[in-house]
Design a protein around this motif. Structure first.
Motif, PDB file in Angstrom:
ATOM      1  N   ALA A 113       0.833  -1.207   0.000  1.00 14.80           N
ATOM      2  CA  ALA A 113       0.000   0.000   0.000  1.00 14.80           C
ATOM      3  C   ALA A 113       0.866   1.254   0.000  1.00 14.80           C
ATOM      4  O   ALA A 113       0.601   2.218  -0.732  1.00 14.80           O
ATOM      5  CB  ALA A 113      -0.926  -0.005   1.214  1.00 14.80           C
ATOM      6  N   GLU A 114       1.928   1.257   0.806  1.00 16.09           N
ATOM      7  CA  GLU A 114       2.826   2.412   0.846  1.00 16.09           C
ATOM      8  C   GLU A 114       3.582   2.574  -0.474  1.00 16.09           C
ATOM      9  O   GLU A 114       3.854   3.690  -0.918  1.00 16.09           O
ATOM     10  CB  GLU A 114       3.823   2.271   2.003  1.00 16.09           C
ATOM     11  CG  GLU A 114       3.197   2.390   3.381  1.00 16.09           C
ATOM     12  CD  GLU A 114       2.592   1.089   3.888  1.00 16.09           C
ATOM     13  OE1 GLU A 114       2.095   1.074   5.025  1.00 16.09           O
ATOM     14  OE2 GLU A 114       2.613   0.074   3.143  1.00 16.09           O
ATOM     15  N   ILE A 115       3.921   1.456  -1.113  1.00 18.41           N
ATOM     16  CA  ILE A 115       4.569   1.524  -2.423  1.00 18.41           C
ATOM     17  C   ILE A 115       3.645   2.197  -3.437  1.00 18.41           C
ATOM     18  O   ILE A 115       4.073   3.081  -4.195  1.00 18.41           O
ATOM     19  CB  ILE A 115       4.970   0.109  -2.892  1.00 18.41           C
ATOM     20  CG1 ILE A 115       6.202  -0.373  -2.121  1.00 18.41           C
ATOM     21  CG2 ILE A 115       5.242   0.089  -4.404  1.00 18.41           C
ATOM     22  CD1 ILE A 115       6.614  -1.793  -2.442  1.00 18.41           C
ATOM     23  N   GLU A 116       2.386   1.791  -3.449  1.00 19.41           N
ATOM     24  CA  GLU A 116       1.454   2.361  -4.420  1.00 19.41           C
ATOM     25  C   GLU A 116       1.220   3.854  -4.167  1.00 19.41           C
ATOM     26  O   GLU A 116       1.163   4.652  -5.101  1.00 19.41           O
ATOM     27  CB  GLU A 116       0.131   1.601  -4.388  1.00 19.41           C
ATOM     28  CG  GLU A 116       0.225   0.176  -4.921  1.00 19.41           C
ATOM     29  CD  GLU A 116       0.737   0.116  -6.346  1.00 19.41           C
ATOM     30  OE1 GLU A 116       0.432   1.029  -7.138  1.00 19.41           O
ATOM     31  OE2 GLU A 116       1.460  -0.847  -6.675  1.00 19.41           O
ATOM     32  N   ARG A 117       1.100   4.238  -2.900  1.00 22.43           N
ATOM     33  CA  ARG A 117       0.887   5.656  -2.598  1.00 22.43           C
ATOM     34  C   ARG A 117       2.121   6.489  -2.925  1.00 22.43           C
ATOM     35  O   ARG A 117       2.016   7.632  -3.381  1.00 22.43           O
ATOM     36  CB  ARG A 117       0.475   5.824  -1.135  1.00 22.43           C
ATOM     37  CG  ARG A 117      -0.932   5.310  -0.842  1.00 22.43           C
ATOM     38  CD  ARG A 117      -1.434   5.793   0.506  1.00 22.43           C
ATOM     39  NE  ARG A 117      -0.735   5.165   1.614  1.00 22.43           N
ATOM     40  CZ  ARG A 117      -1.161   4.078   2.253  1.00 22.43           C
ATOM     41  NH1 ARG A 117      -2.283   3.477   1.892  1.00 22.43           N
ATOM     42  NH2 ARG A 117      -0.472   3.598   3.276  1.00 22.43           N
ATOM     43  N   THR A 118       3.306   5.913  -2.722  1.00 23.16           N
ATOM     44  CA  THR A 118       4.534   6.623  -3.090  1.00 23.16           C
ATOM     45  C   THR A 118       4.626   6.767  -4.606  1.00 23.16           C
ATOM     46  O   THR A 118       5.026   7.818  -5.120  1.00 23.16           O
ATOM     47  CB  THR A 118       5.774   5.880  -2.547  1.00 23.16           C
ATOM     48  OG1 THR A 118       5.664   5.744  -1.134  1.00 23.16           O
ATOM     49  CG2 THR A 118       7.053   6.632  -2.880  1.00 23.16           C
ATOM     50  N   ALA A 119       4.257   5.712  -5.318  1.00 27.69           N
ATOM     51  CA  ALA A 119       4.276   5.776  -6.791  1.00 27.69           C
ATOM     52  C   ALA A 119       3.350   6.878  -7.297  1.00 27.69           C
ATOM     53  O   ALA A 119       3.684   7.590  -8.258  1.00 27.69           O
ATOM     54  CB  ALA A 119       3.871   4.428  -7.376  1.00 27.69           C
ATOM     55  N   GLU A 120       2.189   7.048  -6.662  1.00 23.92           N
ATOM     56  CA  GLU A 120       1.273   8.129  -7.057  1.00 23.92           C
ATOM     57  C   GLU A 120       1.933   9.486  -6.897  1.00 23.92           C
ATOM     58  O   GLU A 120       1.768  10.377  -7.738  1.00 23.92           O
ATOM     59  CB  GLU A 120       0.009   8.065  -6.206  1.00 23.92           C
ATOM     60  CG  GLU A 120      -0.885   6.868  -6.488  1.00 23.92           C
ATOM     61  CD  GLU A 120      -2.036   6.779  -5.504  1.00 23.92           C
ATOM     62  OE1 GLU A 120      -2.151   7.692  -4.640  1.00 23.92           O
ATOM     63  OE2 GLU A 120      -2.825   5.820  -5.586  1.00 23.92           O
ATOM     64  N   ARG A 121       2.702   9.667  -5.846  1.00 19.18           N
ATOM     65  CA  ARG A 121       3.356  10.949  -5.579  1.00 19.18           C
ATOM     66  C   ARG A 121       4.549  11.201  -6.485  1.00 19.18           C
ATOM     67  O   ARG A 121       5.078  12.314  -6.525  1.00 19.18           O
ATOM     68  CB  ARG A 121       3.777  11.018  -4.108  1.00 19.18           C
ATOM     69  CG  ARG A 121       2.576  11.209  -3.162  1.00 19.18           C
ATOM     70  CD  ARG A 121       2.872  10.669  -1.768  1.00 19.18           C
ATOM     71  NE  ARG A 121       1.805  10.983  -0.821  1.00 19.18           N
ATOM     72  CZ  ARG A 121       0.647  10.326  -0.769  1.00 19.18           C
ATOM     73  NH1 ARG A 121       0.405   9.337  -1.601  1.00 19.18           N
ATOM     74  NH2 ARG A 121      -0.263  10.666   0.145  1.00 19.18           N
ATOM     75  N   LEU A 122       4.997  10.159  -7.181  1.00 19.61           N
ATOM     76  CA  LEU A 122       6.149  10.299  -8.069  1.00 19.61           C
ATOM     77  C   LEU A 122       5.752  10.358  -9.541  1.00 19.61           C
ATOM     78  O   LEU A 122       6.613  10.246 -10.421  1.00 19.61           O
ATOM     79  CB  LEU A 122       7.125   9.136  -7.839  1.00 19.61           C
ATOM     80  CG  LEU A 122       7.844   9.126  -6.488  1.00 19.61           C
ATOM     81  CD1 LEU A 122       8.646   7.849  -6.326  1.00 19.61           C
ATOM     82  CD2 LEU A 122       8.758  10.342  -6.343  1.00 19.61           C
ATOM     83  N   GLU A 123       4.486  10.518  -9.807  1.00 15.76           N
ATOM     84  CA  GLU A 123       4.060  10.629 -11.197  1.00 15.76           C
ATOM     85  C   GLU A 123       4.698  11.853 -11.859  1.00 15.76           C
ATOM     86  O   GLU A 123       4.880  12.886 -11.229  1.00 15.76           O
ATOM     87  CB  GLU A 123       2.534  10.736 -11.263  1.00 15.76           C
ATOM     88  CG  GLU A 123       1.818   9.428 -10.930  1.00 15.76           C
ATOM     89  CD  GLU A 123       0.312   9.574 -11.040  1.00 15.76           C
ATOM     90  OE1 GLU A 123      -0.147  10.701 -11.314  1.00 15.76           O
ATOM     91  OE2 GLU A 123      -0.398   8.575 -10.839  1.00 15.76           O
TER      92      GLU A 123
END
Length: 499
Positions: free
Chosen positions: A224-234
């Protein structure tokens, strides 16, 4: 290139010891090359006429190790070098080295205590002290003493606790290798207590992209933290490739995260602790460490194992930082103050001291050992946990009043599942509902299949239409478990294909 690995300096000593004695302990820091260099070196030894089993703590690491050894030998995986995991297997009649996960080995030695056709078992990353690794070593030592004095056992550790393993293995010689580490810089960024971890990790990654060169590996506690971090790195740009790396991904996506990018783009890999050991990620020279880990913790009051997010240990954060300096000088960005490192727990506790011991206790009973503590352990299982496990197995009708396995217990043990899931599948099979029970067991054991909905029926419906190697492997696994379940009893419900 492999001839420059530090492990090659001590391999002659290891080979010499194993010609005269059955056991050895190899201490080699990350980057020394032990995972992929030791097994091939044993193949031409006069005592090694059979198969070598190399135990790996994770499926991803098992597959990667086999693929790297095969590539070094100029072969396809599945020829001399193969692997076997719960979801994926590539081996053949020609395979001499099989990399297996620890649970697969425990099942194999239970089915064949003599390990017929096996010349050596190598226990990699034994310092991680997983329950299956400790149990596998205990069973192998017991089998060696009673049935296979010619069987070679090697415990391979990345930390300097070799003396304890040597004592466990009848005073086995300890061979120590130097590591291969380039200069490493540590930067402690700290983190505001109120900040979300994904915001802090994303900010550190953007900082590293500006200030450093090379690929970036970021450690986060979970998917879950990986996915939320990926969203912030778009929007990082076309020259930067963003990868995820965790156990729920399809093998192709995992391989892409590990391998160099064919277009030479800069990589950012968001990973769980799966990337701490055993793997070399090409092109990585920067690590961003959240300082957190997610681990299973058994809640005795609830009788359940829960995933708990907690601070990573000193040993873990040292391993993580070292990933930056495997191939070139590197930098590790840490999201805590430097002084806080001393306050981290020194090591992760051995799983045997905290886990549900139901499967271990049933397996020991099948092995002919009523009390698991009579086997040889670095840390014996706690008596209270063993007693609790016995009580649960009595409730499941897997053990009789004398602690011996019942026919139902034998049926449970034939399934590669935890006792409660095995009990479910056996009883469901008797009612003609094996297929649905097997699918539920797969969904409970494989995070992410069919999504993350708490409604298992919704996940099951989605999974049935999902494409991809992992979804298909899960369906094959469910089918295999269905076939292992008992046939319906007379008057059973029938309808094994119901949805």
């Amino acid at each position: 290139m492999t001839s420059t690995l530090p492990i090659h300096v001590v391999l002659p000593d290891l080979l010499r010891h194993l010609r005269d004695a059955p056991n050895a302990v190899l201490v080699a820091p990350p980057g020394a090359g032990k995972t992929t260099a030791v097994a091939p070196a044993l193949l031409d030894e006069p005592w090694c006429s059979g198969e070598i089993l190399l135990l790996s703590p994770r499926r991803l690491a098992a597959r990667a190790a086999a693929e790297r050894m095969a590539a070094t030998a100029g072969e396809n995986v599945g020829q001399t070098f193969g692997y076997a995991t719960r979801m994926d297997t590539k081996r053949s009649a020609a395979t001499r080295v099989t990399v297996v996960t620890e649970g697969i080995f425990v099942a194999r030695i239970q089915n064949d205590p003599e390990l017929a056709g096996v010349s050596a078992v190598l226990f990699d990353e034994v310092h991680e002290r997983s329950l299956d690794s400790d149990f596998g070593l205990a069973l192998a030592l017991d089998a060696q003493a009673a049935l296979r004095p010619d069987l070679r056992l090697v415990a391979m550790s990345a930390t300097l606790d070799g003396a304890r393993f040597s004592g466990l293995m009848e005073g086995a010689p300890i061979i120590e290798s130097a590591g291969r580490m380039h200069p490493l810089s540590l930067r402690h960024l700290g983190r505001a207590a109120e900040a979300r971890i994904e915001d802090s990790v994303a900010a550190a990654i953007r900082l590293a992209l500006r200030e450093e060169t090379g690929g970036i590996l970021a450690f986060l506690p979970g998917v879950a933290e990986i996915e939320r971090t990926a969203e912030r790195l778009e929007g990082l740009g076309p020259d930067i490739l963003l990868h995820r790396l965790h156990g729920s991904l399809d093998p192709a996506a995992q391989r892409a995260a590990i391998a160099p990018d064919p277009q030479k783009r800069r990589k950012v890999v968001l990973a769980t602790s799966i990337a701490e050991t055993s793997l070399t990620l090409d092109g990585i020279s920067v690590v961003v460490d959240s300082g957190l880990a997610r681990r299973p913790r058994y809640d005795r009051a609830a009788g359940m194992t829960r995933l708990v997010t907690e601070r990573a240990s000193q040993a873990a954060v040292t391993q993580r930082a070292g990933r930056a300096a495997r191939q070139q000088p590197g930098t590790a960005y840490r999201l805590w103050e430097e002084a806080a490192t001393a306050g981290l727990p020194r090591f992760d506790p051995p799983e045997i001291l905290e886990a549900d011991l139901s499967a271990l206790t049933l397996d020991c009973a099948l092995w002919g050992v009523a009390d698991p503590r009579v086997l040889r352990w670095l840390d014996p299982p706690p008596e209270a946990a063993v007693q609790e496990a016995r009580t649960r197995l009595h409730t499941l009708q897997a053990l009789d009043a004398d602690g011996r396995p019942t026919p139902h217990g034998h049926a449970i043990a034939r399934l590669p599942l935890a006792p409660r899931l095995g009990h479910m599948l056996v009883r469901a099979g008797e009612l003609g509902l094996a297929e649905v029970a097997a699918e539920i067991a797969v969904l409970l054991g494989e995070r992410g299949l069919g999504g993350n909905d708490v409604d298992l029926e919704s996940r099951r419906r989605r999974w049935r239409t999902e494409r991809g190697a992992r979804a298909e492997a899960g369906r094959k696994l469910a089918k295999r478990w269905t076939n292992l379940a008992p046939l319906p009893l007379a008057g059973g419900a029938g309808g094994g294909n119901e949805t």
